[in-house]
Write a protein that holds these residues in place. Structure first.
Motif, mmCIF file in Angstrom:
data_model
loop_
_atom_site.group_PDB
_atom_site.id
_atom_site.type_symbol
_atom_site.label_atom_id
_atom_site.label_comp_id
_atom_site.label_asym_id
_atom_site.label_seq_id
_atom_site.Cartn_x
_atom_site.Cartn_y
_atom_site.Cartn_z
ATOM 1 N N ARG A 63 47.395 42.428 36.857
ATOM 2 C CA ARG A 63 48.354 43.299 37.532
ATOM 3 C C ARG A 63 48.209 44.786 37.226
ATOM 4 N NH1 ARG A 63 52.568 42.237 40.188
ATOM 5 N NH2 ARG A 63 52.508 40.083 39.472
ATOM 6 N N ALA A 64 48.109 45.167 35.961
ATOM 7 C CA ALA A 64 48.145 46.592 35.636
ATOM 8 C C ALA A 64 47.001 47.346 36.312
ATOM 9 C CB ALA A 64 48.098 46.795 34.122
ATOM 10 N N GLY A 65 45.772 46.835 36.163
ATOM 11 C CA GLY A 65 44.625 47.485 36.793
ATOM 12 C C GLY A 65 44.716 47.493 38.309
ATOM 13 N N PRO A 66 44.980 46.340 38.949
ATOM 14 C CA PRO A 66 45.134 46.335 40.402
ATOM 15 C C PRO A 66 46.232 47.264 40.902
ATOM 16 C CG PRO A 66 44.756 44.104 39.624
ATOM 17 C CD PRO A 66 44.898 44.969 38.394
ATOM 18 N N THR A 67 47.294 47.441 40.120
ATOM 19 C CA THR A 67 48.346 48.380 40.522
ATOM 20 C C THR A 67 47.807 49.801 40.584
ATOM 21 O OG1 THR A 67 50.104 46.994 39.595
ATOM 22 C CG2 THR A 67 50.596 49.336 39.865
ATOM 23 N N ALA A 68 46.991 50.177 39.592
ATOM 24 C CA ALA A 68 46.387 51.516 39.594
ATOM 25 C C ALA A 68 45.485 51.704 40.810
ATOM 26 C CB ALA A 68 45.597 51.738 38.304
ATOM 27 N N VAL A 69 44.642 50.713 41.062
ATOM 28 C CA VAL A 69 43.668 50.844 42.147
ATOM 29 C C VAL A 69 44.357 50.835 43.511
ATOM 30 C CG1 VAL A 69 41.633 49.814 43.208
ATOM 31 C CG2 VAL A 69 41.857 49.836 40.724
ATOM 32 N N ARG A 70 45.457 50.093 43.622
ATOM 33 C CA ARG A 70 46.181 50.070 44.895
ATOM 34 C C ARG A 70 46.636 51.464 45.307
ATOM 35 N NH1 ARG A 70 51.455 46.483 45.014
ATOM 36 N NH2 ARG A 70 52.038 48.075 43.468
ATOM 37 N N GLN A 71 47.026 52.293 44.330
ATOM 38 C CA GLN A 71 47.442 53.654 44.682
ATOM 39 C C GLN A 71 46.303 54.415 45.344
ATOM 40 O OE1 GLN A 71 50.735 53.929 44.190
ATOM 41 N NE2 GLN A 71 50.383 51.902 43.333
ATOM 42 N N LEU A 72 45.077 54.192 44.866
ATOM 43 C CA LEU A 72 43.914 54.873 45.430
ATOM 44 C C LEU A 72 43.555 54.281 46.794
ATOM 45 C CD1 LEU A 72 41.748 54.888 42.172
ATOM 46 C CD2 LEU A 72 43.519 56.531 42.862
ATOM 47 N N ALA A 73 43.604 52.959 46.890
ATOM 48 C CA ALA A 73 43.223 52.292 48.139
ATOM 49 C C ALA A 73 44.172 52.652 49.274
ATOM 50 C CB ALA A 73 43.208 50.777 47.925
ATOM 51 N N ASP A 74 45.462 52.661 48.991
ATOM 52 C CA ASP A 74 46.439 52.943 50.048
ATOM 53 C C ASP A 74 46.294 54.342 50.610
ATOM 54 O OD1 ASP A 74 47.492 50.427 49.858
ATOM 55 O OD2 ASP A 74 49.436 51.030 49.029
ATOM 56 N N TRP A 75 45.793 55.263 49.808
ATOM 57 C CA TRP A 75 45.638 56.635 50.283
ATOM 58 C C TRP A 75 44.196 56.954 50.670
ATOM 59 C CZ3 TRP A 75 49.627 59.110 52.020
ATOM 60 C CH2 TRP A 75 50.898 58.754 51.548
ATOM 61 N N GLY A 76 43.443 55.900 50.986
ATOM 62 C CA GLY A 76 42.188 56.115 51.698
ATOM 63 C C GLY A 76 40.906 55.877 50.943
ATOM 64 N N ALA A 77 40.944 55.685 49.618
ATOM 65 C CA ALA A 77 39.701 55.487 48.876
ATOM 66 C C ALA A 77 38.989 54.228 49.343
ATOM 67 C CB ALA A 77 39.990 55.402 47.384
ATOM 68 N N ASP A 78 37.663 54.282 49.326
ATOM 69 C CA ASP A 78 36.845 53.107 49.646
ATOM 70 C C ASP A 78 36.740 52.270 48.374
ATOM 71 O OD1 ASP A 78 35.015 51.209 50.465
ATOM 72 O OD2 ASP A 78 33.316 52.598 50.525
ATOM 73 N N VAL A 79 37.531 51.213 48.297
ATOM 74 C CA VAL A 79 37.610 50.407 47.079
ATOM 75 C C VAL A 79 36.796 49.134 47.246
ATOM 76 C CG1 VAL A 79 39.122 49.070 45.573
ATOM 77 C CG2 VAL A 79 39.856 51.319 46.416
ATOM 78 N N ILE A 80 35.864 48.927 46.325
ATOM 79 C CA ILE A 80 35.079 47.691 46.279
ATOM 80 C C ILE A 80 35.580 46.882 45.091
ATOM 81 C CG2 ILE A 80 32.795 46.691 45.978
ATOM 82 C CD1 ILE A 80 31.631 49.246 47.216
ATOM 83 N N LYS A 81 36.213 45.779 45.388
ATOM 84 C CA LYS A 81 36.740 44.888 44.349
ATOM 85 C C LYS A 81 35.607 43.970 43.894
ATOM 86 C CE LYS A 81 40.129 41.235 43.558
ATOM 87 N NZ LYS A 81 40.277 41.625 42.148
ATOM 88 N N ILE A 82 35.180 44.117 42.652
ATOM 89 C CA ILE A 82 34.065 43.333 42.111
ATOM 90 C C ILE A 82 34.632 42.214 41.257
ATOM 91 C CG2 ILE A 82 32.051 43.409 40.608
ATOM 92 C CD1 ILE A 82 31.656 46.315 41.493
ATOM 93 N N GLU A 83 34.244 40.978 41.598
ATOM 94 C CA GLU A 83 34.795 39.819 40.900
ATOM 95 C C GLU A 83 33.733 38.742 40.732
ATOM 96 O OE1 GLU A 83 38.001 38.387 43.407
ATOM 97 O OE2 GLU A 83 37.095 39.470 45.081
ATOM 98 N N GLU A 84 34.015 37.784 39.868
ATOM 99 C CA GLU A 84 33.057 36.727 39.601
ATOM 100 C C GLU A 84 32.794 35.896 40.844
ATOM 101 O OE1 GLU A 84 33.353 34.866 35.344
ATOM 102 O OE2 GLU A 84 35.398 35.154 36.106
ATOM 103 N N PRO A 85 31.553 35.435 41.016
ATOM 104 C CA PRO A 85 31.280 34.507 42.120
ATOM 105 C C PRO A 85 32.133 33.246 41.959
ATOM 106 C CG PRO A 85 29.232 35.350 41.189
ATOM 107 C CD PRO A 85 30.331 35.783 40.268
ATOM 108 N N VAL A 86 32.613 32.729 43.065
ATOM 109 C CA VAL A 86 33.473 31.552 43.054
ATOM 110 C C VAL A 86 32.622 30.309 43.255
ATOM 111 C CG1 VAL A 86 35.432 30.409 44.147
ATOM 112 C CG2 VAL A 86 35.380 32.909 43.958
ATOM 113 N N ALA A 87 32.736 29.376 42.332
ATOM 114 C CA ALA A 87 32.017 28.107 42.491
ATOM 115 C C ALA A 87 32.564 27.367 43.708
ATOM 116 C CB ALA A 87 32.181 27.258 41.239
ATOM 117 N N PRO A 88 31.703 26.648 44.450
ATOM 118 C CA PRO A 88 32.181 25.926 45.635
ATOM 119 C C PRO A 88 33.390 25.040 45.361
ATOM 120 C CG PRO A 88 29.786 25.889 45.528
ATOM 121 C CD PRO A 88 30.263 26.510 44.247
ATOM 122 N N SER A 89 33.452 24.463 44.170
ATOM 123 C CA SER A 89 34.565 23.567 43.838
ATOM 124 C C SER A 89 35.894 24.300 43.718
ATOM 125 C CB SER A 89 34.271 22.835 42.524
ATOM 126 O OG SER A 89 34.118 23.770 41.465
#
Length: 407
Positions: A32-58
């Protein structure tokens, strides 16, 4: 899953770029804390690339369900998703490629994790000296508690927040929202914007750090200052304000109202508006200190008065007299309030899977720009090909990364 769509009511004018449109943000945050910070940037136009672990098919179905929940949709709108295995050499090389053209990186790992992965500030600064690198943690980047897991409720207890929340004599109570996470996210976003402003002048990036612990101590503000300045240890005051009397919640014939009477002028207005001029000369109530000493007696008299009429009566009587009074609403009642509707903090969205929903909008506005939902929260890896092609990777390279589960 295919990309989702949004309703035209939330679209911003493409001919007028939002203020942060020139900036690219790599979002390594979770919870939550980090995504809350980034949301402020994203909502006002920043090009945000959310980098996350690959999801296993299961786990794809499980992750998909989580992504459709209210919290995730609200936190991660206006972002693109890239799945990337940062534990692999190939995954780190992709991150470094993106970092060369990025403006901001935000992470909220435990302090030692980013260095173990080889993606700490010193490494990224060597790749891009202009990078603004923001770290949000539970307890700070160093010190005796740095490697402890930090969660909102734990921080509420450690900062004294719970000790001043709740009814006297009933024990400590947590706030009903993730206030430490939210505070750290907002302070983190403020730090990022400060660093970007300085970079305009110096050309240099910097490392911004905040934590749930220090953010909540700062958010406690006057309660913290009571101890630091006056040596007072704040206590629980329930619905009464700890220093301004009378302030509190009172039952009416059809609900509850809040009042806040601050200072001598407001106190006189209240006495005259309630037809209780005798209180102005009552020795129990002459000063705020007197009213604090006799708050139980004063509250008892106020309870008897407010119980005689409805919410609408008291709100309609006190507000025109310049006295603060409002209903005690449930969340649904709050969003139905005409002033809330007028302010437009409810953002309607058309979601391909969820249908017509709404998200919590930004609480500030500009006369030049209108923020909104440009895209709903992405599914894992929804934009892998798009992002990697733009970074210069060939289709064959992208397919090879996918086959090795790097993306």
């Amino acid at each position: 899953m295919s990309a989702t769509s949004i309703s035209e009511t939330t679209m911003t004018d493409a001919s007028t770029p939002l203020p942060l449109a020139p900036y690219k943000v790599l979002d390594l945050t979770r919870v939550r804390a980090g995504p809350t910070a980034v949301r402020q940037l994203a909502d006002w136009g920043a090009d945000v690339i959310k980098i996350e672990e690959p999801v296993a098919p299961s786990r794809e179905t499980e992750m998909g369900g989580m992504r459709l929940g209210p919290d995730y949709q609200n936190l991660h709108r206006n972002k693109r998703s890239l799945t990337l295995d940062l534990k692999s050499d190939e995954g780190r090389e992709v991150l470094f490629t993106l970092a060369r053209e990025a403006d901001v990186i935000v992470e909220n790992f435990r302090p030692d994790v980013k260095d173990r992965l080889g993606i700490g500030y010193d490494t990224l600064r060597g790749i891009n000296p202009r990078i603004v690198y923001a770290s949000i943690s539970g307890f700070g980047q160093d010190g005796p508690y740095a490697r402890r897991p930090g969660y909102d409720q734990i921080i509420q207890g450690m900062t004294g927040m719970m000790s001043v929340t709740g009814l006297p004599g009933h024990g400590p109570v947590r706030a009903g929202i993730a206030i430490a996470d939210t505070a750290a996210g907002l302070y983190g976003a403020m730090g990022i914007l400060m660093a970007l402003l300085e970079r305009e002048r110096t050309g240099k990036g910097q490392w911004i750090q905040t934590s749930l612990l220090e953010a909540l101590l700062a958010m406690m503000d006057f309660q913290s200052a009571r101890w630091l300045v006056a040596g007072e240890i704040p206590q629980q005051a329930g619905n009464d304000h700890p220093t301004i009397i009378p302030t509190g919640v009172f039952d009416t014939q059809d609900g509850k109202v809040n009042i806040c009477v601050s200072g001598a002028v407001m106190w006189e207005r209240l006495c005259r508006t309630l037809d209780r001029a005798a209180w102005l000369t009552d020795p129990r109530f002459l000063t705020n200190k007197d009213r604090s000493k006799h708050r139980d007696a004063l509250n008892a008299e106020l309870r008897a008065i407010f119980a005689t009429q409805t919410n609408a009566h008291w709100i309609g009587l006190l507000n025109p007299a310049g006295l603060a009074c409002g209903a005690v609403n449930t969340v649904d009642q709050a969003f139905a309030d005409p002033q809330v509707q007028h302010l437009g903090i409810r953002w309607p969205v058309r979601h391909d899977t969820l249908g017509d929903i709404a998200l919590v909008g930004q609480p500030y506005r500009s006369n030049l720009h209108t923020s909104g939902v440009r895209s709903v929260a992405p599914m894992p890896g929804e934009h892998n090909d798009q992002i990697l092609r733009a970074a210069g990777l060939s289709p064959d390279t992208i397919n090879a990364l996918r086959s090795r589960h790097v993306i």
